[in-house]
Structures are given as C-alpha cells and as structure tokens.
Motif scaffolding. Structure first.
Motif, PDB file in Angstrom:
ATOM      1  N   GLN A 296       0.850  -1.406  -0.055  1.00  0.00           N
ATOM      2  CA  GLN A 296       0.017   0.058  -0.055  1.00  0.00           C
ATOM      3  C   GLN A 296       0.767   1.284   0.003  1.00  0.00           C
ATOM      4  N   HIS A 297       2.059   1.232   0.548  1.00  0.00           N
ATOM      5  CA  HIS A 297       3.072   2.457   0.426  1.00  0.00           C
ATOM      6  C   HIS A 297       3.543   2.788  -0.733  1.00  0.00           C
ATOM      7  N   ILE A 298       3.329   1.878  -1.791  1.00  0.00           N
ATOM      8  CA  ILE A 298       3.546   2.119  -3.214  1.00  0.00           C
ATOM      9  C   ILE A 298       2.222   2.409  -3.951  1.00  0.00           C
ATOM     10  N   TYR A 299       1.307   1.752  -3.721  1.00  0.00           N
ATOM     11  CA  TYR A 299       0.187   1.967  -4.809  1.00  0.00           C
ATOM     12  C   TYR A 299      -0.832   3.014  -4.247  1.00  0.00           C
ATOM     13  N   MET A 300      -0.674   3.666  -2.931  1.00  0.00           N
ATOM     14  CA  MET A 300      -1.602   4.519  -2.430  1.00  0.00           C
ATOM     15  C   MET A 300      -1.671   5.809  -3.054  1.00  0.00           C
ATOM     16  N   TRP A 301      -0.670   6.221  -3.881  1.00  0.00           N
ATOM     17  CA  TRP A 301      -0.276   7.566  -4.441  1.00  0.00           C
ATOM     18  C   TRP A 301      -1.227   7.379  -5.850  1.00  0.00           C
ATOM     19  N   VAL A 302      -1.727   6.218  -6.376  1.00  0.00           N
ATOM     20  CA  VAL A 302      -2.476   6.143  -7.552  1.00  0.00           C
ATOM     21  C   VAL A 302      -3.960   6.030  -6.968  1.00  0.00           C
ATOM     22  N   THR A 303      -4.175   5.485  -5.801  1.00  0.00           N
ATOM     23  CA  THR A 303      -5.354   5.444  -5.380  1.00  0.00           C
ATOM     24  C   THR A 303      -6.099   6.516  -4.648  1.00  0.00           C
ATOM     25  N   PHE A 304      -5.252   7.683  -4.196  1.00  0.00           N
ATOM     26  CA  PHE A 304      -5.621   9.021  -3.763  1.00  0.00           C
ATOM     27  C   PHE A 304      -6.717   9.709  -4.591  1.00  0.00           C
ATOM     28  N   PRO A 305      -6.217   9.972  -6.042  1.00  0.00           N
ATOM     29  CA  PRO A 305      -7.467  10.436  -6.889  1.00  0.00           C
ATOM     30  C   PRO A 305      -8.528   9.582  -6.967  1.00  0.00           C
ATOM     31  N   PHE A 306      -8.632   8.411  -6.937  1.00  0.00           N
ATOM     32  CA  PHE A 306      -9.871   7.659  -7.237  1.00  0.00           C
ATOM     33  C   PHE A 306     -10.647   7.722  -5.868  1.00  0.00           C
ATOM     34  N   LEU A 307      -9.993   7.718  -4.876  1.00  0.00           N
ATOM     35  CA  LEU A 307     -10.801   7.721  -3.412  1.00  0.00           C
ATOM     36  C   LEU A 307     -11.515   9.375  -3.386  1.00  0.00           C
ATOM     37  N   VAL A 308     -11.077  10.307  -4.289  1.00  0.00           N
ATOM     38  CA  VAL A 308     -11.880  11.245  -4.188  1.00  0.00           C
ATOM     39  C   VAL A 308     -13.218  11.088  -5.124  1.00  0.00           C
ATOM     40  N   VAL A 309     -13.042  10.481  -6.130  1.00  0.00           N
ATOM     41  CA  VAL A 309     -14.050  10.241  -6.980  1.00  0.00           C
ATOM     42  C   VAL A 309     -15.013   9.120  -6.326  1.00  0.00           C
ATOM     43  N   SER A 310     -14.594   8.408  -5.444  1.00  0.00           N
ATOM     44  CA  SER A 310     -15.501   7.376  -4.899  1.00  0.00           C
ATOM     45  C   SER A 310     -16.195   8.171  -3.648  1.00  0.00           C
ATOM     46  N   PHE A 311     -15.774   9.184  -2.959  1.00  0.00           N
ATOM     47  CA  PHE A 311     -16.456  10.017  -2.170  1.00  0.00           C
ATOM     48  C   PHE A 311     -17.483  10.572  -2.846  1.00  0.00           C
TER      49      PHE A 311
END
Length: 511
Positions: A296-311
């Motif tokens: 997760q310390h590697i892929y979290m940077w990619v997931t952060f923008p998608f978390l905004v969309v999921s919100f």
C-alpha cells in the motif's frame, strides 16, 4: 481520576428494547444521581456553570421509548449536554455561529462539540441553561460523548490562550478573525486557475487547477465549515460551500469530519478517517489485513485521486441513507441537502464535466486526470500525514497505545487529541494548509482561525513539556511525508490486533 469518574455517567448494559439496533454497549449510560452530582461539585474544580441546575422550568415528556424513532421524540430537536437533555428549538435561529453548526448537535450528545468550540465556556453554558430541559428523557439510550472540559491540561491551555494570545479580545470574536485576507488570496488564485484551464485546457493547467482546488479544500472550505473563517455565520457558510465547488460536499464533510473525526481522533471504531479508505488502504493495525496491504505504501499514490471520485458516490448515497461514514445526519435541513444536490449537478464542480462544455480539444481525459491526480494527492497526503505516523498510532507500546486502548469515556479528551496528532513546519506551512500542519492545535481549538495557531502552538508545547505529554512535531513536510510512507509500509504488514465488538464500525448506527 476518581473525581473524573464520578462526574461521568455510570456505564450500564444496553436496554433490552434497543438490543440489536447497532449500539455499542461501552457508550450506553444512565444519568448520574443527584448524590453523585453533589459529590462532583465538592470534589472537582469545574466551573460552577458546568454543573449548576437549569434556571428555567423543565419540560415534562413521557418516559421510555426510542428517542430517534418514537413519536414522542423524533419530531423534537433535542440534544444531550453533560447528562441532561435539552430542547434546542428556541435557539436554532439565535445561535451566533449559525444554524448549520448548531444542526450538528441535534439528536446526539453534543458535549464534546460544544466544549471544544467555545473559547469562553462559562458564557456558552449560561446560554444552555436557558434552554428547556427535558425531564424523564431516556438519556441511557444516547451514546455518551467525551467531556473536554474535564481535562485539566485543556482548561489550562485554554486559559493561557485567552490571556496570552487574545488578551480579552476573544469577547469581540477575535479568535474567529484574521484569516479573511488569506481566503481572498486563495479564492483569487482559484478564479485565476479556473480561467486559465477554461481558455487553455492542458495537462499543466489541469494540474494548476487541481492545486487551486486542493488549496481551497485545505483552507477556505475547511475553516468555513468549522465556523473559523469569520465572525459572520453567512461568510462561514459561503466559504464552507466552496467544498461543493471543488468536488466535495459541505454537508457530509461537517458531519463525518466534525462529529466523528474531531471528537474521536484515531479511534478505530468511531473516527471516520480510520475507516473511509478501507479496505483499499489500511491506516491502522486494528483493521483486518489483506495480502495487498503490504504494497500500500507504493500504490496509495495512485488510489488517492480515485478515493476522491469514490467519495462523490458516497455523498450521493449518504443523501438518501441520511448517513455518512461515522455520523448520522440527524440535524441536516432541506437547505443543506439542496446545497449538495446543486453542487453535484453544477458543471463548474469538476473538470471531468466542464471539459465537455469547452470547444473541441484533444486528450480531454488526460487533462482532467491531471486535475484529479494533483488535487487528490495533495488533499489526501496533507490530511493523512498528521494522524498516520507512529507517534499518533497505537502500533507500538507507548502513551498513544495506552490511551487508545483505554475505554472511550475513561480517556482524557485533550490528551487523546494531542497524542493522536502530529505537527510539521511553521508559519509558512500554516498559511498554505489552513493550519492543518499544526494539527494538534487545530484539534484542540477547531473554531479558532488558523492564523492564530503558531502562537497557540508555543503554549500547547510548553504545557505538554511541563506535564510529560508527548508532543510530536516534524521540522518540514518532506520529513513527515517520509515518515508517513514508512508507517504505511509498516502497518501494511503488521499483525492484526483483535478488535472488540463494541468498536466495530458497522454497529455505530446511532452516532
């Protein structure tokens, strides 16, 4: 400590009529007796107003029933403050901080919200004492809030802040002023970035717009929704609504951020910030672990923008379910709900929609993606670092583990806020993050303008040093980000700690 326990309501088993309704037994309480109240008055040095009897006639209401669902209660704007229930209806239109902030107190124990938002508690409590008290109200059915003003360190810090920082000017609202000029600068940059993106839609202008959106999210909307941008409720409301323009929802934010996160920082069952990215990200070793969390310390940077969309989807779902992560929208009015609908339907809210209204351009998705990526990474990183480093988590033995493994109502609220937060930088970081770099001070005084946090920080650190309370701070943003990344790697592989049923986030439906 004994005096503290006497002042709290006595824990009891949940009533049989409410079994199975998703309420944690550790937070069910029964009112303290008059004998216990008298003992408390003698043994504890609280301000007299905090324990005085009401000065208005009480309103009699029938005994029993579910205070949220029974006809006797559900139409009433009740709240609970320090073990007594009051009717907020006479005060809804008179609250100096505005109706939207007072709505957060409706149909829940508002003690922590109330005490952490008022720099002069004696004045605010005097107003509460004028409200109609609801006799025979089933207090035991309402999950109990922490009591910030039972904390000696909090009372001491607050008095020093009043004397050394504001020097009496808080009477005129000086503590809520000082950041208006910063809001104008930030909003002006937002207008500039929007015009730049509209006239020249490129990956670079998308990134600039994303940076502007993040800056507004960190400062203008954040302080506005806390009621800390101005002494004017209208200005704070307008600034708070900026959240809806950058892809958020001010209504949902006020509930999950202020009711959940600020009151129960880093509690694995009550703090929405621990829960909202799970199972994609595991911020806490008390959460169940999956094999992919080791990366997760590697892929979290990619997931952060998608978390905004999921919100975005979560906001719409919450509108229909009347609940966001960590809090139920008990007090939300129709205007608040309408603000969410208008925000989500506005083409100005998001470049993904706005790009289709512009003249023909190439690679629109890539340009919009640059907006999403920059805004998502900046927002998520800035919010996450201050609560996800080893000092602020119970992953290792120490004071933070000690307090988070203590029963919720036995904790010193202010000490919990201090231990579960970490600061970085100074005045410059304070300006660009709206005080989020000084997270400890923000959690202690969420309704104070962020421009005062550097001065307050010196007082808080001094009192922590005197009392031997951990005060975590990092010199720069890169240093705390680096430690955040290492923590995410460590917690991704850390063994799961069994969690009691009472702290399961899926049973918190009454908060």
């Amino acid at each position: 400590m004994q005096a503290l326990k006497m002042n709290r309501a006595v824990a009891v088993q949940r009533p049989s009529s409410l079994v199975g309704k998703g309420l944690p037994s550790r937070l069910f309480v029964k009112p303290v007796t008059r004998t216990q109240q008298r003992i408390t008055r003698v043994s504890q040095a609280d301000p007299p107003a905090l324990v005085s009897e009401p000065v208005v006639p009480s309103v009699s209401v029938p005994v029993g029933g579910d205070p949220w669902g029974d006809e006797k209660w559900k139409g009433m704007k009740w709240t609970v403050f320090r073990g007594k229930a009051y009717d907020l209806t006479p005060y809804m239109a008179k609250h100096p901080g505005g109706k939207w902030l007072l709505n957060l107190a409706v149909k829940r124990d508002c003690t922590a919200l109330f005490e952490s938002y008022h720099l002069r508690p004696e004045v605010a409590v005097a107003m509460v004492r004028r409200l109609p008290e609801l006799k025979d109200f089933p207090i035991y059915a309402v999950p109990q809030s922490p009591y910030p003003n039972d904390s000696d360190i909090y009372n001491t810090i607050r008095e020093r802040v009043k004397k050394e920082v504001f020097k009496g000017t808080e009477i005129k609202g000086a503590h809520r002023s000082g950041s208006e000029w910063a809001a104008l600068v930030i909003l002006a940059f937002g207008v500039f970035a929007t015009c730049l993106y509209a006239t020249s839609t490129t990956v670079l202008t998308g990134a600039i717009l994303g940076l502007a959106g993040a800056w507004i999210g960190l400062t203008v909307q954040h302080c506005g929704n806390h009621g800390a941008m101005s002494t004017s409720p209208f200005v704070n409301m307008a600034m708070g609504l900026c959240s809806d323009l950058i892809g958020g929802a001010s209504l949902m934010w006020r509930y999950h951020h202020q009711v959940s996160h600020h009151i129960h920082c880093n509690d694995d069952g009550l703090d929405e910030d621990v829960l909202n990215a799970y199972p994609i990200l595991r911020f806490d070793h008390r959460m169940p672990k999956f094999w992919y969390h080791q990366f997760q310390h590697i892929y979290m940077w990619v997931t952060f923008p998608f978390l905004v969309v999921s919100f975005q989807a979560g906001d719409l779902i919450g509108l229909f379910t009347n609940r966001t992560i960590g809090a139920t929208l008990y007090g939300a009015d129709n205007w608040e709900r309408l603000s969410l609908i208008i925000g989500k339907s506005s083409p100005l809210q998001h470049p993904l929609w706005n790009s289709f209204l512009l003249p023909r351009t190439h690679r629109r998705s890539r340009r919009s993606a640059s907006y999403l990526f920059v805004q998502g990474v900046v927002l998520a990183t800035t919010f996450a670092v201050s609560h996800n480093v080893p000092e602020s988590k119970p992953v290792q033995a120490g004071p933070t583990q000690d307090i988070l493994y203590t029963e919720t109502l036995e904790r010193d609220w202010a000490v919990q806020q201090i231990l579960t937060s970490a600061n970085w930088g100074g005045v410059i970081g304070n300006f660009f993050t709206g005080g989020l770099n000084l997270q400890i001070e923000h959690h202690l005084f969420p309704a104070i303008s962020f421009m005062h946090y550097p001065a307050i920080a010196a007082i808080v650190e001094d009192e922590c040093n005197k009392r031997g309370v951990q005060y975590a701070k990092y010199p720069t943003l890169p240093e705390i980000v680096g430690r955040f990344v290492r923590y995410m790697k460590e917690v991704g592989v850390a063994a799961e700690v069994p969690r009691p049923l009472s702290s399961n986030p899926h049973v918190m439906s009454r908060f």
